[in-house]
Design a protein around this motif. Structure first.
Motif, PDB file in Angstrom:
ATOM      1  N   ILE A  87      70.579  83.885  12.319  1.00  0.00           N
ATOM      2  CA  ILE A  87      71.488  83.326  11.902  1.00  0.00           C
ATOM      3  C   ILE A  87      72.077  82.911  13.483  1.00  0.00           C
ATOM      4  O   ILE A  87      72.385  83.998  14.178  1.00  0.00           O
ATOM      5  N   GLY A  88      72.427  81.597  13.688  1.00  0.00           N
ATOM      6  CA  GLY A  88      73.077  81.442  15.020  1.00  0.00           C
ATOM      7  C   GLY A  88      74.538  81.223  14.862  1.00  0.00           C
ATOM      8  O   GLY A  88      75.288  81.291  15.674  1.00  0.00           O
ATOM      9  N   GLN A  89      74.685  80.555  13.495  1.00  0.00           N
ATOM     10  CA  GLN A  89      76.308  79.966  13.133  1.00  0.00           C
ATOM     11  C   GLN A  89      76.439  80.160  11.698  1.00  0.00           C
ATOM     12  O   GLN A  89      75.528  79.764  11.114  1.00  0.00           O
ATOM     13  N   ILE A  90      77.734  80.376  11.376  1.00  0.00           N
ATOM     14  CA  ILE A  90      78.092  80.345   9.979  1.00  0.00           C
ATOM     15  C   ILE A  90      79.299  79.533   9.920  1.00  0.00           C
ATOM     16  O   ILE A  90      80.565  79.907  10.729  1.00  0.00           O
ATOM     17  N   ASP A  91      79.582  78.562   9.094  1.00  0.00           N
ATOM     18  CA  ASP A  91      80.831  77.864   8.828  1.00  0.00           C
ATOM     19  C   ASP A  91      81.465  78.146   7.675  1.00  0.00           C
ATOM     20  O   ASP A  91      80.512  78.165   6.701  1.00  0.00           O
ATOM     21  N   VAL A  92      82.571  78.393   7.642  1.00  0.00           N
ATOM     22  CA  VAL A  92      83.416  78.693   6.526  1.00  0.00           C
ATOM     23  C   VAL A  92      84.524  77.747   6.501  1.00  0.00           C
ATOM     24  O   VAL A  92      85.309  77.668   7.219  1.00  0.00           O
ATOM     25  N   THR A  93      84.691  77.190   5.253  1.00  0.00           N
ATOM     26  CA  THR A  93      85.690  76.273   4.986  1.00  0.00           C
ATOM     27  C   THR A  93      86.554  76.687   3.617  1.00  0.00           C
ATOM     28  O   THR A  93      85.920  76.542   2.547  1.00  0.00           O
ATOM     29  N   PHE A  94      87.690  77.120   3.699  1.00  0.00           N
ATOM     30  CA  PHE A  94      88.341  77.532   2.673  1.00  0.00           C
ATOM     31  C   PHE A  94      89.479  76.428   2.369  1.00  0.00           C
ATOM     32  O   PHE A  94      90.034  75.448   3.126  1.00  0.00           O
ATOM     33  N   ARG A  95      89.759  75.998   1.109  1.00  0.00           N
ATOM     34  CA  ARG A  95      90.521  75.349   0.620  1.00  0.00           C
ATOM     35  C   ARG A  95      91.758  76.167  -0.526  1.00  0.00           C
ATOM     36  O   ARG A  95      91.142  76.873  -1.179  1.00  0.00           O
ATOM     37  N   LEU A  96      92.855  76.317  -0.028  1.00  0.00           N
ATOM     38  CA  LEU A  96      93.883  76.988  -0.412  1.00  0.00           C
ATOM     39  C   LEU A  96      94.987  76.051  -0.866  1.00  0.00           C
ATOM     40  O   LEU A  96      95.211  74.918  -0.399  1.00  0.00           O
ATOM     41  N   PRO A  97      95.891  76.676  -1.480  1.00  0.00           N
ATOM     42  CA  PRO A  97      97.103  75.991  -2.218  1.00  0.00           C
ATOM     43  C   PRO A  97      97.969  75.330  -1.014  1.00  0.00           C
ATOM     44  O   PRO A  97      98.288  75.799   0.128  1.00  0.00           O
TER      45      PRO A  97
END
Length: 134
Positions: A87-97
């Motif tokens: 694994i070179g990179q992990i993208d995490v996108t959160f959608r919050l209130p």
């Protein structure tokens, strides 16, 4: 006591059982690495664990502050490197209130970045984390 027990099911598939709950997780090698890709790959699990851990820590902090994050969601994208395959990179996108104040957003974002998985991953793995308030 063990956290999990596991067995090799053949054809590049594993089955791990969480000892305390009895829940199971299957893994398959990905299609681009001789597998069928019919389940999470082990590196998919690592990536998913990062997002889940961050959300869990945000949930703990949210409860402490009387905030409700029910329905929050996230997407995880894993980027593999070829040599060596890792694994070179992990993208995490959160959608919050969108109702969260700027102060609450800062508290939650700082909490996410201190989750045990984020702190356990090799520092060579880039973690790109985005927070969208909608």
């Amino acid at each position: 006591m063990s956290t999990a027990t596991a067995r090799y099911a053949g054809h590049l598939r594993t089955e791990a059982t969480h000892v305390a709950s009895g829940n199971t997780i299957l893994t398959d090698a990905p299609v681009d690495n001789h597998g069928r890709g019919e389940a999470f790959s082990p590196t998919d699990l690592v990536s998913a664990a990062l997002g889940s851990c961050m959300m869990t820590i945000m949930g703990i902090v949210a409860e402490r502050h009387g905030l409700d994050l029910t329905g929050a969601s996230w997407d995880v994208t894993k980027h593999m490197l070829a040599e060596p395959r890792r694994i070179g990179q992990i993208d995490v996108t959160f959608r919050l209130p969108a109702t969260l104040t700027e102060k609450e957003q800062t508290i939650l974002e700082n909490a996410a970045r201190t989750c045990p998985v984020a702190l356990s991953l090799n520092p060579e793995i880039r973690q790109e984390v985005r927070f969208i308030y909608e």
